[in-house]
Enzyme design. Structure first.
Site, PDB file in Angstrom:
ATOM      1  N   GLU A  84       0.846  -1.199   0.000  1.00  0.00           N
ATOM      2  CA  GLU A  84       0.000   0.000   0.000  1.00  0.00           C
ATOM      3  C   GLU A  84       0.879   1.247   0.000  1.00  0.00           C
ATOM      4  O   GLU A  84       1.905   1.285   0.680  1.00  0.00           O
ATOM      5  CB  GLU A  84      -0.893  -0.043   1.252  1.00  0.00           C
ATOM      6  CG  GLU A  84      -1.939   1.027   1.315  1.00  0.00           C
ATOM      7  CD  GLU A  84      -2.881   0.847   2.533  1.00  0.00           C
ATOM      8  OE1 GLU A  84      -3.353  -0.281   2.796  1.00  0.00           O
ATOM      9  OE2 GLU A  84      -3.111   1.848   3.211  1.00  0.00           O
ATOM     10  N   ASP A 118       0.235   5.324   0.593  1.00  0.00           N
ATOM     11  CA  ASP A 118      -0.858   6.166   1.109  1.00  0.00           C
ATOM     12  C   ASP A 118      -0.600   7.656   1.141  1.00  0.00           C
ATOM     13  O   ASP A 118       0.427   8.085   1.668  1.00  0.00           O
ATOM     14  CB  ASP A 118      -1.065   5.877   2.614  1.00  0.00           C
ATOM     15  CG  ASP A 118      -1.710   4.557   2.884  1.00  0.00           C
ATOM     16  OD1 ASP A 118      -2.373   4.044   2.003  1.00  0.00           O
ATOM     17  OD2 ASP A 118      -1.536   4.067   4.021  1.00  0.00           O
ATOM     18  N   GLU A 143      -3.006  10.554   3.036  1.00  0.00           N
ATOM     19  CA  GLU A 143      -4.235  10.826   3.790  1.00  0.00           C
ATOM     20  C   GLU A 143      -4.207  12.283   4.211  1.00  0.00           C
ATOM     21  O   GLU A 143      -3.188  12.758   4.714  1.00  0.00           O
ATOM     22  CB  GLU A 143      -4.328   9.953   5.047  1.00  0.00           C
ATOM     23  CG  GLU A 143      -4.776   8.540   4.750  1.00  0.00           C
ATOM     24  CD  GLU A 143      -5.014   7.714   6.014  1.00  0.00           C
ATOM     25  OE1 GLU A 143      -5.896   6.855   5.990  1.00  0.00           O
ATOM     26  OE2 GLU A 143      -4.318   7.934   7.014  1.00  0.00           O
ATOM     27  N   ARG A 160       9.264   5.196  19.928  1.00  0.00           N
ATOM     28  CA  ARG A 160       8.361   4.211  19.349  1.00  0.00           C
ATOM     29  C   ARG A 160       9.079   2.904  18.994  1.00  0.00           C
ATOM     30  O   ARG A 160       8.454   1.843  18.909  1.00  0.00           O
ATOM     31  CB  ARG A 160       7.742   4.835  18.107  1.00  0.00           C
ATOM     32  CG  ARG A 160       6.765   3.962  17.410  1.00  0.00           C
ATOM     33  CD  ARG A 160       6.173   4.752  16.254  1.00  0.00           C
ATOM     34  NE  ARG A 160       5.396   3.900  15.390  1.00  0.00           N
ATOM     35  CZ  ARG A 160       4.975   4.258  14.191  1.00  0.00           C
ATOM     36  NH1 ARG A 160       5.269   5.464  13.725  1.00  0.00           N
ATOM     37  NH2 ARG A 160       4.276   3.424  13.474  1.00  0.00           N
TER      38      ARG A 160
END
Ligand SMILES: *[C@@H]1O[C@H](CO)[C@@H](O)[C@H](O)[C@H]1NC(C)=O
Ligand SMILES: *[C@@H]1O[C@H](CO)[C@@H](O)[C@H](O)[C@H]1NC(C)=O
Ligand SMILES: *[C@@H]1O[C@H](CO)[C@@H](O)[C@H](O)[C@H]1NC(C)=O
Length: 288
Positions: free
Chosen positions: A101, A103, A105, A276
């Site tokens: 994918e 993307d 957005e 993270r």
């Protein structure tokens, strides 16, 4: 003299008309409206498509074709005014549990506050490669061109001709790269006020509904995939040479533009988010 001038004029007008043809993408021909119960509309003889969102539903469309590599342009004009809580997604995706994918957005905002352009790349079902940007213009005031270059060496996201992100093929160091699964183009407008605007703090104000995003001038220089074969034909250097985008990479100017965007407009980069990834940043992060 006179005849060569005529032929130059002819050449110019031929060039202009072939450019026009290349940009006259027709939404009836290239796309299917897939959901939204009448909220997605193809208008102006196929030259314009609009998606709408109200309290009951959003809407969306997808390309008729699947592509395996290409340079794909679309002009979008995003939901104007108070668009907080709304998300306009525009992306390429394959199917299945190990999908690929690419993307874009667009996360809406209160009037006058900036949209966030969110990008991600999934390969073989794994994403977690977000980069987010503010734009250097108001994306709701007019149409702007959002492009995806996808070839076997790299994926480049480009806004109005300015590259904002590159994802390189680093299979050599064990990072999967999307290159075997054909992808379709998808777009949708939906309500995501649980996370989109200021992380979900600002909710959608339904008194402004319906919210509308508009699309025009779709253009794909791409290999269309059908029945297990690519329209780009055999793997020969002659057929590849006629498609410069198949091996396109950055020149010095583009490299500098990319740095300018990343320095001034990037607001999140997974490659610098050490909290993270306590086990260490993904391997591609040390290769840029
Ligand atoms: C909305 O505006 C606020 C305030 O300027 C900003 O912090 C935020 O990044 C903007 N975008 C989104 C999608 O929340
Ligand atoms: C295409 O050709 C190149 C070089 O000629 C070769 O390295 C590559 O493996 C070929 N790819 C396929 C899918 O046949
Ligand atoms: C032609 O392009 C394909 C990708 O579609 C690539 O795999 C191949 O290596 C290229 N062939 C040559 C000879 O450059």
């Amino acid at each position: 003299m006179a005849s060569s001038r005529v032929s130059i004029l002819l050449l110019i007008s031929l060039t202009i008309s072939s450019l026009t043809v290349a940009f006259a993408g027709n939404f009836y021909q290239d796309f299917d409206i897939t959901w939204g119960d009448g909220r997605a509309k193809i208008l102006d003889s196929g030259k314009l498509l609009t998606l709408n969102l109200d309290k009951a539903s959003g809407s969306g469309f997808q390309s008729k074709n699947e592509y395996l590599f290409g340079k794909i342009d679309m002009q979008l004009k995003l939901v104007p005014g108070n668009s907080a809580g709304t998300v306009t997604a525009y992306y390429l995706s394959s199917k299945g549990s190990t999908w690929d994918e690419i993307d874009y957005e667009f996360l809406g905002n209160l009037s006058g506050d900036p949209y966030i352009l969110h990008t991600n790349v999934f390969s073989q079902g794994k994403g977690n490669r977000e980069q987010q940007f503010y734009l250097w213009f108001d994306p709701t005031a007019d149409f702007h061109t959002y492009s995806i270059l996808w070839n076997p060496q790299r994926i480049i996201f480009t806004v109005d001709g300015t590259p904002i992100r590159e994802f390189k093929n680093l299979e050599s160091i064990g990072v999967p790269f999307p290159k075997n699964q054909p992808m379709r183009i998808y777009s949708s407008l939906w309500n995501a006020d649980d996370w989109a605007t200021r992380g979900g703090l600002v909710k959608t104000d339904w008194s402004h509904a319906p919210f509308t995003a508009s699309y025009r001038n779709f253009n794909a220089n791409a290999c269309v995939w059908s029945n297990g074969a690519s329209s780009c034909g055999k793997n020969s250097s002659a057929s590849n040479n006629s498609k410069p985008w198949l091996s396109e990479e950055f020149d010095t100017t583009s490299q500098e533009r990319l740095k300018w965007v990343q320095k001034n407009y990037m607001i999140y980069n997974y490659c610098t988010d050490t909290k993270r990834f306590p086990q260490g940043l993904p391997p591609e992060c040390s290769m840029s």
